[in-house]
Design an enzyme around this catalytic site. Structure first.
Site, PDB file in Angstrom:
ATOM      1  N   HIS A 127     -14.191 -50.003  -8.383  1.00  0.00           N
ATOM      2  CA  HIS A 127     -13.014 -50.714  -7.879  1.00  0.00           C
ATOM      3  C   HIS A 127     -13.396 -51.602  -6.696  1.00  0.00           C
ATOM      4  CE1 HIS A 127      -8.796 -51.213  -6.484  1.00  0.00           C
ATOM      5  NE2 HIS A 127      -9.357 -51.149  -5.281  1.00  0.00           N
ATOM      6  N   GLU A 128     -14.157 -51.055  -5.741  1.00  0.00           N
ATOM      7  CA  GLU A 128     -14.562 -51.831  -4.568  1.00  0.00           C
ATOM      8  C   GLU A 128     -15.472 -52.995  -4.966  1.00  0.00           C
ATOM      9  OE1 GLU A 128     -13.118 -51.405  -1.800  1.00  0.00           O
ATOM     10  OE2 GLU A 128     -12.138 -49.520  -2.322  1.00  0.00           O
ATOM     11  N   HIS A 131     -13.608 -55.967  -6.159  1.00  0.00           N
ATOM     12  CA  HIS A 131     -13.146 -56.892  -5.124  1.00  0.00           C
ATOM     13  C   HIS A 131     -14.228 -57.914  -4.771  1.00  0.00           C
ATOM     14  CE1 HIS A 131      -9.240 -55.225  -4.278  1.00  0.00           C
ATOM     15  NE2 HIS A 131      -9.712 -54.040  -3.940  1.00  0.00           N
ATOM     16  N   GLU A 186      -5.499 -55.668  -6.183  1.00  0.00           N
ATOM     17  CA  GLU A 186      -5.790 -54.258  -6.413  1.00  0.00           C
ATOM     18  C   GLU A 186      -5.769 -53.946  -7.909  1.00  0.00           C
ATOM     19  OE1 GLU A 186      -6.974 -52.383  -4.333  1.00  0.00           O
ATOM     20  OE2 GLU A 186      -6.162 -52.696  -2.345  1.00  0.00           O
TER      21      GLU A 186
END
Length: 253
Positions: A127-128, A131, A186
């Site tokens: 997930h990070e 980004h 997100e």
């Protein structure tokens, strides 16, 4: 003569704030131009300086540390992700958190590792990293620079950058650490993590169970949890979205 002198002086007195305002507007315009012409490589370089300062200010797990060894094993296959060289480290801090920056630095906190399985950690790191790949961290860096005097040190011509001072790097690092992303960003990072897990043949439900753990912790309160929970709202809904997608893809019942 006196009348002319008076008018000139009055004109100068009136012009001063106008000139000052024009200078401020001019500086803002120059800052905007500098940010617009800042390349992704330059943003990554500045991000790396900020992360290096954060590393110097936080306890980093050394090579022989069990947490560092575990993380190295988890990410062994993923030293480069989506063409971006990754730089993984563990902060020996009991907070439940993780973050990534535009240069590909990924920092995982001890507190997060204590409560997550290996696959769940991969899901959160995915997930990070999402980004980073989606350039959310690049935009966060530009936003941090916009609020910093460090912007004046950037020479956008020729790709030359002045080194950040220690205090500037620390201030920008803190801004990156506390950056908030939009709900859409997100969601897109969630989708990236899901695809990352699926592509590499991990259980995609690890993303759901990681969110469910965060949701449970959010409901129960407690110290050391606030950062990642507050920056990842609606964890239970996001977990359900992952489960629904997994069912649709035939990866869950």
């Amino acid at each position: 003569m006196k009348k002319i002198t008076y008018i000139l002086i009055g004109g100068l007195l009136l012009a001063s704030p106008i000139v000052s305002q024009a200078q401020s507007i001019g500086q803002a315009a120059m800052d905007a131009i500098t940010l617009a012409t800042l390349s992704d490589d330059q943003v990554a370089q500045l991000s790396r300086q900020a992360v290096e300062q954060m590393d110097a200010q936080n306890p980093v797990a050394g090579a022989g540390d069990p947490y560092a060894a575990r993380l190295a094993k988890i990410v062994a296959r993923h030293r480069t992700v989506s063409g971006i060289p990754m730089n993984y480290k563990v902060y020996k801090i009991k907070d439940v958190n993780a973050f990534a920056t535009a240069d590909g630095s990924v920092r995982v906190f001890q507190g997060l590792m204590d409560i997550m399985s290996d696959n769940e950690l991969l899901a959160i790191m995915g997930h990070e990293i999402g980004h980073v790949v989606n350039k959310d961290t690049r935009d966060a860096m530009k936003s941090a620079l916009k609020r910093s005097v460090a912007l004046n040190l950037i020479g956008s011509g020729g790709g030359t950058l002045a080194a950040l001072t220690r205090s500037q790097a620390a201030a920008i690092g803190n801004a990156l650490y506390s950056a908030n992303f939009s709900r859409q960003q997100e969601t897109e990072a969630d989708d990236y993590s899901y695809s990352f897990l699926k592509k590499n043949r991990y259980n995609v439900l690890a993303l759901a169970t990681s969110f469910e753990k965060l949701a449970k912790m959010s409901g129960g309160g407690g110290g050391g949890v606030a950062e990642i929970v507050s920056s990842h709202p609606d964890s239970q809904k996001r977990a359900q979205r992952v489960r629904d997608r997994a069912k649709k893809d035939g990866l869950a019942r």
